[in-house]
Design an enzyme around this catalytic site. Sequence first.
Site, mmCIF file in Angstrom:
data_model
loop_
_atom_site.group_PDB
_atom_site.id
_atom_site.type_symbol
_atom_site.label_atom_id
_atom_site.label_comp_id
_atom_site.label_asym_id
_atom_site.label_seq_id
_atom_site.Cartn_x
_atom_site.Cartn_y
_atom_site.Cartn_z
ATOM 1 N N GLY A 1 1.040 -0.835 -0.001
ATOM 2 C CA GLY A 1 0.280 0.349 0.266
ATOM 3 C C GLY A 1 0.778 1.540 -0.142
ATOM 4 C CG ASN B 1 4.945 -8.468 7.125
ATOM 5 O OD1 ASN B 1 3.949 -7.418 6.756
ATOM 6 N ND2 ASN B 1 3.956 -9.244 8.215
ATOM 7 C CB THR C 1 3.363 -0.426 6.859
ATOM 8 O OG1 THR C 1 2.004 -0.237 7.852
ATOM 9 C CG2 THR C 1 4.446 0.271 7.647
ATOM 10 C CG ASP D 1 -1.358 -1.027 8.880
ATOM 11 O OD1 ASP D 1 -2.423 0.161 8.269
ATOM 12 O OD2 ASP D 1 -1.638 -1.958 7.447
ATOM 13 C CG MET E 1 -7.342 2.300 5.679
ATOM 14 S SD MET E 1 -6.078 2.746 4.963
ATOM 15 C CE MET E 1 -6.732 2.380 3.630
ATOM 16 N N GLY E 2 -5.679 -0.537 9.335
ATOM 17 C CA GLY E 2 -5.501 -1.176 10.354
ATOM 18 C C GLY E 2 -6.209 -1.804 11.149
ATOM 19 C CE1 TYR F 1 -7.715 1.874 -0.409
ATOM 20 C CE2 TYR F 1 -7.750 2.888 -2.165
ATOM 21 C CZ TYR F 1 -7.026 0.832 -1.204
ATOM 22 O OH TYR F 1 -7.953 0.477 -1.774
ATOM 23 C CD GLN G 1 -7.876 6.090 7.630
ATOM 24 O OE1 GLN G 1 -6.892 5.429 8.829
ATOM 25 N NE2 GLN G 1 -8.581 5.357 7.073
#
Lengths: 400, 400
Positions: free
Chosen positions: B16, B111, B139, B141, B183-184, B298, B300
Amino acid sequence: MSNKLKGNAVVGQSGGPTAVINQSLIGVIEEIYEQEYINELLGAVHGVEGILNENFVNLKQIPRKKLEVVARTPSAALGSSRMKPKQEHCNQIFEVFRKNDVRYFFYIGGNDSASSAHIIDNLAQEAGYDLKVFHIPKTIDNDLLVTDHCPGFGTAATFVAQAIIGNDLDNRSLPGIKVDIIMGRNAGFLTASSVLARRYEGDGPHLIYVPERPVNMDKFCNDVCEVYDRLGRCLVVISEGICDEDHIPWAQRIQKEVEADAHGNVQLSGSGALAEFISVKLKEVLPGKRMRTDTFGYLQRSFPGVVSPVDAYEARYCGRMAVSYAAKDNTTGSVCMQRFGKDDRYRVETFVTSLDSVAVKTKSLPDMYINEEGNNINESYYEYVSPLAGPLPEVGFLRS
Amino acid sequence: MSNKLKGNAVVGQSGGPTAVINQSLIGVIEEIYEQEYINELLGAVHGVEGILNENFVNLKQIPRKKLEVVARTPSAALGSSRMKPKQEHCNQIFEVFRKNDVRYFFYIGGNDSASSAHIIDNLAQEAGYDLKVFHIPKTIDNDLLVTDHCPGFGTAATFVAQAIIGNDLDNRSLPGIKVDIIMGRNAGFLTASSVLARRYEGDGPHLIYVPERPVNMDKFCNDVCEVYDRLGRCLVVISEGICDEDHIPWAQRIQKEVEADAHGNVQLSGSGALAEFISVKLKEVLPGKRMRTDTFGYLQRSFPGVVSPVDAYEARYCGRMAVSYAAKDNTTGSVCMQRFGKDDRYRVETFVTSLDSVAVKTKSLPDMYINEEGNNINESYYEYVSPLAGPLPEVGFLRS
C-alpha cells in the site's frame, strides 16, 4: 447618524458546517465594530435554538486575536442547528428580539435559513417593528439561487480535488477500480469539482456522475468496464445523490432491494450502504479485480488545514457586506456574489437579493457542464470552479 | 575502493502507498549518486512485477529538480505491487539480477517485502552470487517488528489527527453520534493516533477501539450511550479490524449475519459494510439521534498536502542509510530506527536488523497503551506518537 436604526444585533449560524462559515461570522463582528449605533452583538448558540432559549454569547467581548483563530477554524463556532422553525417558533423568536431590543438579525446558512429569516422579517413588518434581517450564504453544495456561488463551496472543492489527486496517485500505483462518493444530494457542483484533479495525461477521475443526470446501474457498470479495459484502471467520482432513470436515488433503491431480500431484518442507513452496494455490483461485472469504494463524508466540510484563500476572503467579505447593507443602507435581504473576469482577473462584487428569492428552492448544476452521455463533466466547468479553489499540490511521476 | 562490490542496483516499491514512500526512494537515489562503483540504478516498475518483466526506469537520468517534486508526492512513483512472489518467482528474479549484473537490491515495503527480500538473499547466497539486499521499512500501520516506528506512519497519524479534529468540531457544532473507521486491520497504532486530536476540555475522540482488544457490540453500544448521556454528543474512533470476544472481526461477523438473513442473495464487500452496520446497531439503541459513520479509506495513506516533516525526513534518511549499509558496509538486512529523547529532544538513529527478523510477523499495539476497559487509549501513547506527527492546526471556540 440620527436616522440610523439603533439597538442590538443577533448573529447565528445554521445547517451543515463549512470550513469558512466562521469567516462570515468574524466578518459580521468586524463590521459591527464600525457601527457605533449598534450596541450589543449577541451570538445565538446553536442558531434559532439559541434565540428561542435566549442563549447568547456577547461577541463584542471576544479579544480580536481570538477572533482570527476562530475565523480559520472549520465548523460553526457558535454551534449550528438543523431546526427548521415553524410559524410559532418564528413568533417566539420575534418576541425575543423585541424584548432584547434587537434591530438587526444576521443569519449565516443555506436556503432553509433564508426561509426562516424571511418569515421573521414578515412578522416584524406586520407588527410595524423596525428590524433589518440579512441572510449570509453558506453551503458546500453551492446550490443557492441568484448568487454566482456560495461561501464554503470553494474550500470543499479544494478538499475534493486534493483528495482525488491522492486517490488517483494511489490508483496509478496499485491499478484497479476506485469509486469515491462525494457529498451533495441534489446538486452536482461539488462532485463536478473533481475535474480540478485532472492535470496530466491520463489523470482521473475517468468518470463523473452527478445527481442531475439519471444513470442506471447497468450503464454505470458498462462505463467502468470500458475505461478499465482501455486504461487498466478506473477512478470514478459519484455523487451521493445519484439517481436512476425513474429519478429514484440509488441509495433509496438499494434500501428497498435489501429490505425485500432480507425479509425486513436488514436495514440500511445510508452512510456506508451506497459504497457497499456499488462495490458488490462492480465485483459482479469485474470479478477478481482490485475494487474499493470510499465515502469522503464529513471531511469534505470540516477538514482543518485545507482552505481556499479566495473562499475564506469571500466568506468574510459577505459577512461584512451583510452588516453594511443592513446598517448603512437600511435594507433587508440576502448577500449575493457576482463574478467579473476570469483566471487571474477573477474578482467578485456583492449585491442584495430579496430573502424569498433564495428561500426554499435550490439551484442545480447547469446542464451545459454535463457531457451528453451523462458520465463526465465538460471542460467549461473548469473555468467556473477554478478561480474559487485554492492552490493544489504539485505532484511528480517517474513512469511515463 | 578495490574491495567494493561493483555492478548495478535495483530499487522497488511494494504494498500500500504512503505519503512518504517516495522520500525513501529519493533517499536511495541520492545516496547512490555518491557510490561511484555502482553503475546503473534501475527502478523496478510495479515492484517485483517490474523485475520479472525487466520493466525498469533508469533513475540516474531523472533531473534532480524533478526528484524533489517526486519526493513530496504521495503513493509509489515507480508503481507498487501486491504480489507475494513464490519461490519460482524469486528464482526468476535472481536470474534477472544475474543477467543484468545487479549487485544491490533495495526494496521499500512492509513485512511481505522483507520476506521476498529474504528469499532472494538466500538464493544469492546458495548460488555464491555476491548480492547485497536491503529492506527499507514503509507502512502506515506501523506494525513492523524491531524498528521503533515505520516511515509513513507519522504522516498517516497526522492526517487522522487532523481529520478527527475536524470531525470533533463538526460534532460540537451539530451534536450527535459520529463514528470514524480507521485503517489497520491487525494493528491499532493508527487508530490510537487519534488521541493527538484531544487538545481542549471535552475534545473527542471520546471512545477509541483497536483490534488488539476484543469488544462485543452490546458493550460498544453501552459505551456510546453512556458518553452521549453525559456529554450530549459522542465521537468514536474505531479500527476497521475491530474484533468480538471470539476474535472474529466485526466485518466478518456482519457478513455472515447478512448472508444468513438474506439467503445468500446479499453479499458485503467490506468497504462500506462495517460503517453501515455500526450505524444500524447504534440507531437501535439511540433511536432518533443524529448518527453518522464515515470510513476515511485511502485518504489516510495518499492525501497530498498533509505531511509530517519528521516522517518525511526519516523516510528519506532510511533510504539513504540502506544504500550506505549495503554499499559502504557490505551488509544485507533491514533498516530500523531507534529513538533517543522525547518532545523537542526527540531524534532517531538507524541500525540494521536481519531480513528474517522483520519478515512475515507483525507487531501489535502494546497492551500498556490500551485502557483497562478496552475502550480508550492511555495518555502514555501520546508521548510515543507525538514526536512522529506534524504540526496540527490551531482551532478556536466561541462557546464555553
